[in-house]
Design an enzyme around this catalytic site. Structure first.
Site, short mmCIF file in Angstrom:
data_model
loop_
_atom_site.label_atom_id
_atom_site.label_comp_id
_atom_site.label_asym_id
_atom_site.label_seq_id
_atom_site.Cartn_x
_atom_site.Cartn_y
_atom_site.Cartn_z
N GLU A 54 10.51 -4.47 4.81
CA GLU A 54 10.63 -5.87 4.40
C GLU A 54 10.34 -6.02 2.91
O GLU A 54 11.09 -6.66 2.16
CB GLU A 54 9.64 -6.75 5.19
CG GLU A 54 9.92 -6.86 6.67
CD GLU A 54 9.19 -5.80 7.49
OE1 GLU A 54 8.89 -4.71 6.95
OE2 GLU A 54 8.92 -6.06 8.68
N LYS A 89 0.84 -1.20 0.00
CA LYS A 89 0.00 0.00 0.00
C LYS A 89 0.88 1.25 0.00
O LYS A 89 0.69 2.16 -0.78
CB LYS A 89 -0.92 -0.05 1.22
CG LYS A 89 -1.87 1.10 1.32
CD LYS A 89 -2.85 0.87 2.46
CE LYS A 89 -3.64 2.14 2.73
NZ LYS A 89 -4.59 2.00 3.82
N LYS A 96 8.19 -0.44 13.59
CA LYS A 96 8.88 -0.04 12.35
C LYS A 96 9.82 1.13 12.64
O LYS A 96 10.95 1.18 12.17
CB LYS A 96 7.87 0.41 11.28
CG LYS A 96 7.00 -0.69 10.71
CD LYS A 96 6.10 -0.09 9.62
CE LYS A 96 5.01 -1.06 9.18
NZ LYS A 96 4.03 -0.44 8.29
N GLY A 144 -4.92 -2.05 5.21
CA GLY A 144 -4.04 -3.14 4.78
C GLY A 144 -4.65 -4.52 5.00
O GLY A 144 -4.68 -5.36 4.11
N ARG A 145 -5.17 -4.73 6.21
CA ARG A 145 -5.67 -6.09 6.52
C ARG A 145 -7.05 -6.35 5.93
O ARG A 145 -7.63 -7.41 6.14
CB ARG A 145 -5.63 -6.33 8.03
CG ARG A 145 -6.31 -5.27 8.87
CD ARG A 145 -5.94 -5.42 10.34
NE ARG A 145 -6.43 -4.32 11.16
CZ ARG A 145 -5.79 -3.16 11.32
NH1 ARG A 145 -4.67 -2.94 10.67
NH2 ARG A 145 -6.29 -2.22 12.10
N HIS A 187 -3.39 -33.40 17.94
CA HIS A 187 -2.21 -34.12 18.43
C HIS A 187 -1.13 -33.15 18.89
O HIS A 187 0.04 -33.52 18.99
CB HIS A 187 -1.68 -35.05 17.33
CG HIS A 187 -2.66 -36.12 17.00
ND1 HIS A 187 -2.65 -37.35 17.61
CD2 HIS A 187 -3.74 -36.11 16.17
CE1 HIS A 187 -3.66 -38.07 17.14
NE2 HIS A 187 -4.34 -37.34 16.27
N GLU A 232 -4.46 -7.19 15.04
CA GLU A 232 -4.01 -5.85 14.63
C GLU A 232 -5.18 -4.86 14.73
O GLU A 232 -4.98 -3.67 14.93
CB GLU A 232 -3.47 -5.89 13.19
CG GLU A 232 -2.58 -4.71 12.84
CD GLU A 232 -1.80 -4.93 11.55
OE1 GLU A 232 -0.74 -5.56 11.60
OE2 GLU A 232 -2.25 -4.45 10.49
O1 F6P Z 1 1.42 -4.81 9.65
C1 F6P Z 1 1.27 -3.42 9.59
C2 F6P Z 1 0.91 -2.97 8.23
O2 F6P Z 1 0.83 -1.60 8.24
C3 F6P Z 1 -0.39 -3.62 7.76
O3 F6P Z 1 -1.52 -2.94 8.13
C4 F6P Z 1 -0.16 -3.74 6.31
O4 F6P Z 1 -1.00 -4.70 5.80
C5 F6P Z 1 1.31 -4.11 6.26
O5 F6P Z 1 1.89 -3.36 7.30
C6 F6P Z 1 2.00 -3.86 4.97
O6 F6P Z 1 1.97 -2.52 4.59
P1 F6P Z 1 2.16 -2.10 3.10
O7 F6P Z 1 1.09 -2.74 2.29
O8 F6P Z 1 2.09 -0.62 3.08
O9 F6P Z 1 3.51 -2.59 2.65
#
Ligand code: F6P
Length: 550
Positions: free
Chosen positions: A212, A206, A516, A267-268, A384, A353
């Site tokens: 990462e 987004k 972050k 995002g989620r 199990h 979250e």
């Molecule tokens: O995990 C935190 C978050 O901000 C989520 O809400 C989002 O889905 C994820 O990081 C990834 O963010 P982006 O899509 O901006 O890379």
């Protein structure tokens, strides 16, 4: 608003709790032959049996009163109307627009957003069909055989979970991969299995700034250029899904290869948007639309069904009853379907979250429990591993058991041997958790084994089960795109409902942002040649130790 735990409906619930907390479900069932009838909801092929919960008719009525006192209906209207309910980020939460299959106008800042939603859906359709048909090729003219979604959190978990769940609908010609962890093992192992000439990278972010994702995307780009040796190849092998067009272009991805989405998609909650491109390519646009249809069905159900027949609302109220009154702080999600093995981790983000918050909407510290610790594993594997604790542990873990009636796989005797065994285990678990086994029953069982008195006495307590352990069973016909869309949307709205009653903003995630921020401070310290100071002594020493030994 007065805090919810000071409201009159909360107080009444508390009194009711004190009166009923020790009642055993076994007794509730034996006294009421209609218990299942009264405590289940049938919605299309979805059966939600919530009779094995520690509730009575009165509990349910009182919980519904609590939702009403929290102005739940008003908040639900605000969600669907696109109000900026995510006020800490000044955003709406309009994921419902992404699956608005009725196509009725949805206004955002006075403008209908459906034309833009449909435009991106058409772009996804055209692109995914062209990849599947081999019209979109790699730089050297080879057909795309691997797609690698690079994203994390909401830009990874939903698509990864869905591609796994809907494998029976996936094309055999293309393999989807998901890279999320910044641990180099994730991207390195994926790249090892891919051929650069036939791999398409989907950078899903987004913000297009997530550390990462950007690190993985740059490593993928370096890998590609090492083999194809021409910057031009990026055009054929990289697409991006983002709200940040400038950053995407800076990365070198062509404007035509950008799939847009919007600030009003959290995002989620983004798998329904262009973030679902990997799903589209893998299962095809028609199936992706079915997924949207399923979610849209639940949006309508959530809006229209009376509260006592409303699946997300009932699940939310049960969860609240356990966390806030019984103080059962964890919740297990147990899908009896191998395809849904990633569903618990997907839901961890969706739920924890969203509702892992201790500050309410008025900025005040909350004095009651909010989101549960959510966990789970697919059945029967979990049986199990950790079910022992669910049966006899000192923690009570309310659990959702989820299962499709039909399997995609015809295997074993009569073609359904495996699935029959799976169903039997599913039902047996919910039954035994609820009923337990009394001391008397346990000792009688041992007597039948002709054991001596002393051994019976010694073993009886170990073989006794308190029972009264709550579970909700969610059954549906088959794990297909529509039912999966429904299942996900049920949980999304459950989470929203709980957030409303707890008076929290379910749509921000400042805890994640904080992590972050600190990672950005630590990273340069790992590189600087001098000894690090300035943090606490543990952090300084951890940094210096790794620096010395790296
Ligand atoms: O995990 C935190 C978050 O901000 C989520 O809400 C989002 O889905 C994820 O990081 C990834 O963010 P982006 O899509 O901006 O890379």
């Amino acid at each position: 608003m007065a805090t919810i735990n000071k409201s009159s409906s909360w107080k009444i619930l508390n009194t009711h709790f004190e009166k009923t907390k020790s009642i055993h479900m076994r007794d509730l069932f034996s006294k009421d032959m209609n218990r299942f009838k009264n405590f289940h909801i049938q919605y299309e092929d979805f059966l939600v049996d919530f009779s094995k919960n520690r509730i009575t008719d009165e509990t349910l009525n009182l919980l519904i009163n609590l939702a009403k006192e929290a102005k739940f209906e008003n908040w639900r209207d605000r969600l669907f109307a696109g109000d900026k309910i995510n006020f800490t980020e000044n955003r709406s939460a309009l994921h419902i627009a992404l699956r608005n299959r009725s196509n009725n106008p949805i206004l955002f800042n006075g403008k209908d957003i459906m034309p833009n939603v449909n435009k991106v859906l058409n772009q996804m359709k055209e692109f995914s069909e062209n990849v599947r048909k081999g019209k979109i090729k790699g730089y050297t003219g080879k057909k795309i055989k691997s797609i690698v979604n690079i994203g994390i959190g909401g830009s990874d978990l939903g698509p990864a979970m869905i591609c796994k769940a809907l494998k029976p609908y996936g094309t055999n010609e293309i393999t989807p991969y998901f890279v999320s962890n910044v641990d180099g093992a994730d991207i390195a192992q994926t790249l090892d299995t891919c051929d650069p000439e036939s791999t398409l990278f989907i950078v899903a972010s987004k913000t297009f700034t997530t550390q990462e994702t950007m690190t993985n995307a740059y490593s993928a780009r370096t890998w590609l250029l090492k083999y194809l040796k021409d910057q031009e190849a990026i055009k054929n092998h990289f697409v991006a899904i983002s709200t940040n067009q400038i950053a995407v272009e800076k990365f070198g991805i062509n404007k035509e290869n950008i799939f847009e989405f919007w600030d009003w998609v959290g995002g989620r909650y983004s798998l329904w948007s262009a973030i679902g491109l990997s799903i589209c390519i893998y299962i095809g646009m028609e199936n992706f639309k079915e997924l949207l249809e399923g979610a849209h069905d639940i949006d309508n159900h959530f809006k229209e069904a009376p509260l006592n027949k409303n699946i997300p609302v009932i699940l939310a109220l049960l969860g609240l009853w356990y966390i806030n009154f019984f103080k059962f702080n964890t919740h297990a999600v147990l899908p009896y379907d191998q395809g849904l093995s990633l569903f618990p981790s997907y839901l961890q983000q969706a739920d924890m979250e969203s509702n892992g918050k201790f500050i309410d909407r008025d900025g005040k510290k909350i004095s009651y429990h909010t989101g549960p610790i959510l966990w789970g594993e697919s059945g029967t594997n979990g049986q199990h591993a950790f079910y022992q604790l669910i049966h006899q542990g000192t923690e009570v873990v309310p659990s959702d058991f989820i299962m499709p009636i039909h399997s995609h796989y015809s295997i074993g005797k009569n073609g359904n041997e495996h699935h029959k065994i799976l169903i039997a285990n599913f039902i047996a678990q919910t039954q035994s958790l609820m009923m337990g086994k009394t001391n008397k029953e346990a000792s009688l069982e041992l007597k039948k084994q002709n054991l001596n008195q002393e051994t019976i006495k010694q073993l009886t307590p170990h073989k006794t089960f308190e029972g009264n352990r709550p579970s909700t069973s969610i059954l549906f016909n088959k794990l297909d795109p529509k039912s999966l869309g429904r299942l996900i949307a049920i949980y999304e709205h459950k989470i929203f409902t709980q957030g409303v009653i707890w008076n929290i903003n379910s749509f921000d995630q400042w805890g994640v942002e904080y992590g972050k921020q600190i990672a950005k401070l630590v990273l340069p310290k790992l590189i600087e040649p001098i000894e690090t100071s300035g943090f606490d002594s543990s952090t300084n020493n951890l940094i210096n130790y790794t620096k010395k030994n790296i």
